[in-house]
Enzyme design. Structure first.
Site: not given
Length: 215
Positions: A43, A116, A145
């Site tokens: 990511r 997600s 995040k």
């Protein structure tokens, strides 16, 4: 891309990019895999992440090579083109990313597709679009995040199971080893971790601590 996928591979799902650690990224990944990580997702997002396409491809190819040494699936976050170019085992998309149905067309039927899902409705849509698993969270407060939504807790997974969502579910968001058992009891197949491993002084020990709670 070729994806061979089982629920067990979601047991300890490590997610990270170069922006998540101050140490050598590949050293962190290797140590985490040595500690027992069962799946890895690259990511690469945020201000400190690698930006050029050429560098990102190099990063993905090398990460895939490390994962293959441990026979662990390598997943790319969000970037379907990078997933295809690097020969990743699969792709993970969020609700603000490429639509899951479009992602499936790009990566093909044999690759792993993760989505997600914050709500039961989003999880149901992911199933319909051909997702192999859904990532649900945040379970707890998280700082990995910047755009994290409000905490839903393990009870959201229980609600999804009760509504008929039967594909594999992996929990994410602020998870520490002591949370693991409650999450699995809620109906999850595994846990996904970013900072608790990536920011640890010993990613190997951090991963092993999580694994010890999964037995």
């Amino acid at each position: 891309m070729t994806g061979s996928f089982s629920r067990e591979q979601l047991s300890l799902y490590f997610i990270a990019g170069t922006q998540d650690t101050s140490r050598d990224f590949f050293q962190v990944l290797t140590e985490a895999l040595e500690g027992g990580v069962t799946m890895f997702q690259l990511r690469e997002k945020g201000e400190k992440s690698v930006q050029s396409e050429e560098e990102r491809l190099h990063l993905a190819l090398k990460a895939k090579e490390v994962c293959s040494r441990f026979k662990v699936p390598f997943i790319v976050n969000d970037d379907a083109e990078l997933a295809v170019k690097s020969g990743a085992d699969g792709l993970h998309v969020g609700q603000e990313d490429l639509r899951a149905s479009e992602a499936r067309k790009i990566i093909g039927s044999s690759a792993v597709l993760g989505v997600s899902a914050y709500t039961i409705e989003e999880a149901a849509e992911a199933v319909e679009a051909g997702a192999d698993y859904v990532g649900v969270g945040p379970m707890y407060a998280t700082f990995s995040k910047q755009d994290a939504k409000a905490v839903v807790g393990p009870e959201r997974i229980t609600q999804m199971r009760e509504s008929g969502i039967n594909i594999p579910i992996v929990a994410i968001g602020g998870i520490q080893p002591e949370h693991t058992k409650a999450i699995l009891q809620s109906g999850a197949d595994g846990i996904s971790v970013i900072s608790a491993i990536a920011s640890s002084q010993s990613p190997r020990k951090a991963a092993a601590d999580f694994r010890s709670q999964l037995i």
